[in-house]
Design a protein around this motif. Sequence first.
Motif, mmCIF file in Angstrom:
data_model
loop_
_atom_site.group_PDB
_atom_site.id
_atom_site.type_symbol
_atom_site.label_atom_id
_atom_site.label_comp_id
_atom_site.label_asym_id
_atom_site.label_seq_id
_atom_site.Cartn_x
_atom_site.Cartn_y
_atom_site.Cartn_z
ATOM 1 N N GLU A 90 0.174 4.160 0.741
ATOM 2 C CA GLU A 90 -0.156 5.090 1.824
ATOM 3 C C GLU A 90 0.454 4.635 3.154
ATOM 4 O O GLU A 90 1.180 5.362 3.796
ATOM 5 N N CYS A 91 0.124 3.386 3.561
ATOM 6 C CA CYS A 91 0.490 2.952 4.912
ATOM 7 C C CYS A 91 1.615 1.913 4.917
ATOM 8 O O CYS A 91 2.134 1.567 5.971
ATOM 9 N N CYS A 107 -6.017 -1.463 -0.565
ATOM 10 C CA CYS A 107 -5.640 -1.624 0.838
ATOM 11 C C CYS A 107 -6.877 -1.594 1.720
ATOM 12 O O CYS A 107 -7.734 -0.722 1.569
ATOM 13 N N ASP A 157 -7.196 -0.846 4.788
ATOM 14 C CA ASP A 157 -7.247 0.300 5.695
ATOM 15 C C ASP A 157 -7.440 1.624 4.961
ATOM 16 O O ASP A 157 -8.178 2.491 5.418
ATOM 17 N N CYS A 158 -6.722 1.786 3.838
ATOM 18 C CA CYS A 158 -6.695 3.100 3.183
ATOM 19 C C CYS A 158 -7.611 3.199 1.971
ATOM 20 O O CYS A 158 -7.933 4.296 1.515
ATOM 21 N N CYS A 215 0.855 -1.182 0.000
ATOM 22 C CA CYS A 215 0.000 0.000 0.000
ATOM 23 C C CYS A 215 0.898 1.241 0.000
ATOM 24 O O CYS A 215 1.733 1.386 0.878
HETATM 25 ZN ZN LIG Z 1 -2.888 1.260 3.396
#
Ligand SMILES: [Zn+2]
Length: 263
Positions: A176-177, A193, A195-196, A174
């Motif tokens: 982002e994270c 992802c 989460d994101c 991912c």
């Molecule tokens: Zn993520």
Amino acid sequence: MYENVPDEVDNVIVTGKSGAGKQPRIDVLVEEYGLEQLSTGDIFRSYLGEFDGYGYDGDISQFWDEEKEEFVADDRIAEEIGTDKEEVILGLKAKYFVDRGKFVPDRITNQLFDSYFGKQDYSDQVLDGYPRTVDQADFLLDLVEEKNTKVDFILWVRNTDEKIIARTTKRRICPECGEVYHLKYDPPEDGKCADCGVEVIQRSDDTEEKIRARLQEFKDKTKPMIEYLDGKIPIAEVSGHLEEFTPENVRKSVMSSLEELYE
Ligand SMILES: [Zn+2]
């Protein structure tokens, strides 16, 4: 619980192909022996950070002697950039190669390693990514002798090229994270992802071409290093592949390979 394995160690080396599965085995040794992980990547980041933090913005190519293929004397560098701090000068040397995308010569890597290892009193470390060549191994042997310490054993994490390629080319991350997914074992739903909600990507390091280049480098440089140290430092071999990957199975496989070594 594990027979004959040493209770305490000074330093150990964990080696193997890139992508063989070293990190979970390093984690076992860190925990079992109360060691710290000393990674080559961290060393480079640390000294590059020192140099960047110092803020010198002149041309650093003036410190490289093209003809002799070495850096000019440290005191000349110190005078020119205005500090004799070892960390800053080492950072400058590392930056010279990193900026040019060039392979860092062993003697520079050795200097950086020596300085960093010294800050840890030359002990209680899991060496990860060092030594990677015969020259580096030679340097390390002299260094530990000089500093009155030792490398107790090498843990060689074995894995096949095929398994490594299959595992790393299907890895997605991912952006982002940083969460890591795997198209087969841990697929991201809809390619996103959890989460994101952003689309996962393949790291530029995880293409088959890049992986094959790293595997080739292992064959050319690191395998001869392991052969060179064979007989000088005890070597335990452990499989980087487990039918069932659990922390307990990883621990068992590492400690059993040490039991076998010290039998
Ligand atoms: Zn993520």
